[in-house]
Each structure stands twice: as structure tokens, then as C-alpha cells.
Design a protein around this motif. Structure first.
Motif, PDB file in Angstrom:
ATOM      1  N   SER A  96     -12.563  51.598 -32.729  1.00  0.00           N
ATOM      2  CA  SER A  96     -12.268  52.246 -34.008  1.00  0.00           C
ATOM      3  C   SER A  96     -10.816  52.068 -34.423  1.00  0.00           C
ATOM      4  N   GLY A  97     -10.064  51.251 -33.674  1.00  0.00           N
ATOM      5  CA  GLY A  97      -8.633  51.142 -33.916  1.00  0.00           C
ATOM      6  C   GLY A  97      -8.250  50.400 -35.169  1.00  0.00           C
ATOM      7  N   GLU A  98      -8.943  49.288 -35.478  1.00  0.00           N
ATOM      8  CA  GLU A  98      -8.547  48.504 -36.649  1.00  0.00           C
ATOM      9  C   GLU A  98      -9.733  48.359 -37.609  1.00  0.00           C
ATOM     10  N   HIS A  99     -10.297  47.167 -37.719  1.00  0.00           N
ATOM     11  CA  HIS A  99     -11.308  46.955 -38.749  1.00  0.00           C
ATOM     12  C   HIS A  99     -12.664  46.527 -38.194  1.00  0.00           C
ATOM     13  N   ASP A 100     -12.900  46.744 -36.907  1.00  0.00           N
ATOM     14  CA  ASP A 100     -14.168  46.319 -36.323  1.00  0.00           C
ATOM     15  C   ASP A 100     -15.359  46.975 -37.013  1.00  0.00           C
ATOM     16  N   ALA A 101     -15.262  48.278 -37.319  1.00  0.00           N
ATOM     17  CA  ALA A 101     -16.382  48.985 -37.947  1.00  0.00           C
ATOM     18  C   ALA A 101     -16.733  48.353 -39.288  1.00  0.00           C
ATOM     19  N   ASP A 102     -15.729  48.089 -40.104  1.00  0.00           N
ATOM     20  CA  ASP A 102     -15.969  47.491 -41.421  1.00  0.00           C
ATOM     21  C   ASP A 102     -16.603  46.106 -41.293  1.00  0.00           C
ATOM     22  N   ILE A 103     -16.074  45.316 -40.362  1.00  0.00           N
ATOM     23  CA  ILE A 103     -16.573  43.950 -40.173  1.00  0.00           C
ATOM     24  C   ILE A 103     -18.004  43.967 -39.662  1.00  0.00           C
ATOM     25  N   TYR A 104     -18.279  44.798 -38.657  1.00  0.00           N
ATOM     26  CA  TYR A 104     -19.612  44.829 -38.058  1.00  0.00           C
ATOM     27  C   TYR A 104     -20.649  45.368 -39.033  1.00  0.00           C
ATOM     28  N   ILE A 105     -20.283  46.380 -39.812  1.00  0.00           N
ATOM     29  CA  ILE A 105     -21.209  46.914 -40.813  1.00  0.00           C
ATOM     30  C   ILE A 105     -21.535  45.847 -41.857  1.00  0.00           C
ATOM     31  N   LEU A 154     -18.040  56.285 -41.866  1.00  0.00           N
ATOM     32  CA  LEU A 154     -18.746  55.036 -42.172  1.00  0.00           C
ATOM     33  C   LEU A 154     -20.108  54.988 -41.491  1.00  0.00           C
ATOM     34  N   LEU A 155     -20.153  55.394 -40.224  1.00  0.00           N
ATOM     35  CA  LEU A 155     -21.394  55.296 -39.463  1.00  0.00           C
ATOM     36  C   LEU A 155     -22.436  56.314 -39.912  1.00  0.00           C
ATOM     37  N   GLU A 156     -21.982  57.464 -40.422  1.00  0.00           N
ATOM     38  CA  GLU A 156     -22.936  58.476 -40.898  1.00  0.00           C
ATOM     39  C   GLU A 156     -23.760  57.956 -42.081  1.00  0.00           C
ATOM     40  N   LYS A 157     -23.177  57.057 -42.854  1.00  0.00           N
ATOM     41  CA  LYS A 157     -23.876  56.517 -44.028  1.00  0.00           C
ATOM     42  C   LYS A 157     -24.613  55.210 -43.719  1.00  0.00           C
ATOM     43  N   PHE A 158     -24.458  54.708 -42.516  1.00  0.00           N
ATOM     44  CA  PHE A 158     -24.987  53.398 -42.153  1.00  0.00           C
ATOM     45  C   PHE A 158     -26.315  53.552 -41.412  1.00  0.00           C
ATOM     46  N   GLU A 159     -27.371  52.939 -41.927  1.00  0.00           N
ATOM     47  CA  GLU A 159     -28.698  53.115 -41.333  1.00  0.00           C
ATOM     48  C   GLU A 159     -29.395  51.787 -41.036  1.00  0.00           C
ATOM     49  N   VAL A 160     -28.691  50.688 -41.122  1.00  0.00           N
ATOM     50  CA  VAL A 160     -29.314  49.375 -40.953  1.00  0.00           C
ATOM     51  C   VAL A 160     -29.741  49.138 -39.514  1.00  0.00           C
ATOM     52  N   THR A 161     -28.885  49.507 -38.568  1.00  0.00           N
ATOM     53  CA  THR A 161     -29.165  49.280 -37.149  1.00  0.00           C
ATOM     54  C   THR A 161     -28.476  50.382 -36.342  1.00  0.00           C
ATOM     55  N   PRO A 162     -28.903  50.682 -35.130  1.00  0.00           N
ATOM     56  CA  PRO A 162     -28.214  51.696 -34.325  1.00  0.00           C
ATOM     57  C   PRO A 162     -26.739  51.376 -34.158  1.00  0.00           C
ATOM     58  N   ALA A 163     -25.885  52.354 -34.484  1.00  0.00           N
ATOM     59  CA  ALA A 163     -24.437  52.157 -34.397  1.00  0.00           C
ATOM     60  C   ALA A 163     -23.809  53.437 -33.865  1.00  0.00           C
TER      61      ALA A 163
END
Length: 342
Positions: free
Chosen positions: A274-283, A313-322
Motif C-alpha cells: 500500500s506504499g505507492e501505486h500498486d493498488a491503483d495499477i493492480y485494480i 479503493l478496495l471497498e469499491k472493487f469487486e472484480v476479483t478478491p483483493a
């Protein structure tokens, strides 16, 4: 610069030449190999102490590359390919070639031999002008692939520190033997590599924003801490004076898309922090390839604002388990529930 002047005046011996062959990836009919031609600056990662660590870091970043050098690539069946290095000494082999799968070991690694193909350069090389390179071709037993960040995901780095001062201090003054992995991370990665069957040889891809100058440092860290062997994908080190065009997409996005396109029939697990932009990129990747991503694991760094943003970000993301996890145990428990590991 001063050393180069002395060399031209024959007042300083020329450094021997070497070729760095990076662990890359391909298919049974497509070879994709990256590397770099350089002078040997005497980097020795086995030497301990902060003085040696600083010397190694300095030598890795003051690399003297060989531009327009002709490189020969020899396959185990004696087929030969040729390429030319660019202005910064990098080279790339990217072409179709049949029957590569027959040449790999049980884990899917293709062993290659690199050499200079210029007589003037041959006289200056080490290792009898033989340098190793390896390319990963996923095993037929693979159940899925794993794409992981390195900094603050596997390796305690400090990318969230002010001006990234911890990254600088760790790189300059800590030898690779002193670098610390996160507790349980190597065991978790081993289980992912073996998959649900326990013998899957799932391919591993380590994607980092670190420069290629640190390739051998990170390669040694992965090996020393018993992480599964995998392709290591870094980026070119850009200076403020670099006039080459910037890539259209950030490095990680570009590399992950390439991996997914190379293996269209393989699903993947993505691991970051969660340090930089991994969440944005992976989503973004998961939304672009909704059937291809089996799970996303993000290690929560000790930076509450960033962790809070990622949770949103993850609370709104439902495409795949995250999941945003505090440690490898939580990720491992979830992976077992999802049928990814035993």
C-alpha cells in the motif's frame, strides 16, 4: 570520466568486460532476452560491512556501458543469434524461435550463453568470453502465475519514508546479506510457486521500479532468502539530463501487460503493498483483464494515510478478491481458502 581520460592516454589499465544476462521470460516458440554489456567495476556482493556496501553501490551506479557492441547468443542446441547493444549498452533479443521448450529444465529455465562477437572486445573479457543468461518458459504443470513487487513487499525498503531517505541509506550502506525480508514472505511465495497440487512450478515474475543497476543485488536477495527463482524485471535508470522519450505507461503497468499478453491462457496472482501505486495499477489491470486475475494481495505499510486510501479503493472493487493484509499469514490463509495453495 577521469579514469576514461587516463585509459585513453594509456596511463590506466582498461577494465575487463562483462555481459549481464537478466532472468527474462518467453514461450516455447518466442525468445525474449534482456541484458547489458559493461565494464567490470569489481562489484563483490559477498563482501560485508557498510564500507564495502557503499563501494558496491557506487560501482553499480557508475557503470561504464559498451554501446554498439555485437553480442552472440548461443542456445543449448548450438543455434546462434546476434544482436547489437544500444547507446547505454542494453540489448534485447525478441523473436520467434521454434522448439525452445525442449531445451528447458524441470522448472522451465532455458540456459543461454552470451559472448562478445568483436575481436577487439574478446581480448578484454573475463570468463573466457562466456557469460550466462536464463529465460523462463512456464511449465505445462503451471496452475497460474505470480507477479510481485519487490520493495516493501518482499524486501524491507522504506519507500514511504520522507524523500525515500531510508531507501537511499539501505541501498548505500547495507550489504545484500543484511537486507531483511518480511516475516513469512518467502514461505508464502514458495507455496504459491508449488500451487494447489504441491508440484505446479508456477512461474514467478518480480517487477520493480528499481533500476537495472541493482539487478544482481536484488537477484542475490531473492536467492539468499529462499524466494522462488523468477524473471526479474527492472527499469532503466533515468537522470535529470536524460533526453530519451519517457514510456507511455509506468514501468510496472507496461511489464504486467506484457506478461499477460505473452501467456493468454494463464491466470495470475498479483502481490504488492500500500506504499505507492500498486493498488491503483493492480485494480486497473484487473478491470482490463477481469478473467485473468485470481487474487490481489497488498501488504499494509506503516503509513496510515496510504493504507486508509487503499482500503477505500478496495471497498469499491469487486472484480476479483483483493485484500489489504498486515502479514503473510493473512494472505496465506486467504490463498488456501481460494484453492491457490495447499
Amino acid at each position: 570520466m577521469f579514469k576514461e581520460v587516463l585509459q585513453r592516454l594509456n596511463l590506466h589499465e582498461k577494465d575487463p568486460l562483462q555481459i549481464h544476462g537478466y532472468q527474462s521470460y518467453g514461450t516455447h516458440e518466442h525468445i525474449y532476452l534482456l541484458g547489458r554489456a559493461l565494464e567490470d567495476e569489481g562489484v563483490n556482493l559477498e563482501k560485508t560491512g557498510f564500507v564495502n556496501a557503499f563501494k558496491n553501490a557506487y560501482r553499480q551506479f557508475r557503470s561504464d556501458e559498451l554501446s554498439h557492441a555485437k553480442i552472440k547468443v548461443k542456445l543449448p542446441d548450438n543455434r546462434v543469434l546476434y544482436t547489437i547493444t544500444d547507446e547505454e549498452g542494453y540489448f534485447k533479443i525478441d523473436e520467434k524461435l521454434a522448439n525452445l521448450k525442449d531445451l528447458t529444465n524441470e522448472e522451465g529455465w532455458l540456459q543461454l550463453e552470451l559472448a562478445y562477437d568483436d575481436e577487439n572486445q574478446k581480448r578484454l573479457v573475463t570468463n573466457d568470453n562466456k557469460f550466462a543468461a536464463q529465460m523462463l518458459i512456464p511449465s505445462d504443470k503451471a496452475e497460474y502465475g505470480v507477479i510481485s513487487d519487490i520493495d516493501d513487499t518482499m524486501l524491507k525498503t522504506g519507500v514511504t519514508s520522507l524523500l525515500k531517505w531510508r531507501v537511499i541509506l539501505n541501498t548505500l550502506f547495507k550489504g545484500v546479506g543484511k537486507r531483511t525480508p518480511f516475516t513469512g514472505a518467502a514461505d508464502f511465495y514458495k507455496k504459491l510457486h508449488l500451487g494447489k497440487s504441491g508440484s505446479a512450478s508456477n512461474p514467478m515474475f518480480y517487477v520493480s521500479n528499481s533500476p537495472w543497476n541493482l539487478y544482481h543485488y536484488l537477484e542475490a536477495f531473492i536467492k539468499n532468502n529462499s524466494f522462488p527463482k523468477g524473471a526479474i524485471l527492472l527499469r532503466d535508470f533515468r537522470t535529470p539530463f536524460d533526453r530519451t522519450p519517457k514510456p507511455e505507461k509506468p514501468h510496472k503497468q507496461h511489464e504486467i501487460r506484457n506478461i499477460l499478453k505473452t501467456y493468454p491462457d494463464l491466470q495470475f496472482v498479483l502481490i504488492g503493498d500500500s506504499g505507492e501505486h500498486d493498488a491503483d495499477i493492480y485494480i486497473e489491470i484487473a478491470e482490463e483483464y477481469p478473467e485473468r486475475i485470481k487474487a490481489i494481495y497488498l501488504r499494509s505499510v506503516t503509513h496510515e494515510k496510504r493504507a486508509f486510501r487503499v482500503r477505500g479503493l478496495l471497498e469499491k472493487f469487486e472484480v476479483t478478491p483483493a485484500l489489504l493484509v498486515k502479514d503473510s499469514t493473512a494472505a496465506e490463509d486467504h490463498a488456501r481458502e481460494q484453492g491457490l495453495i495447499i
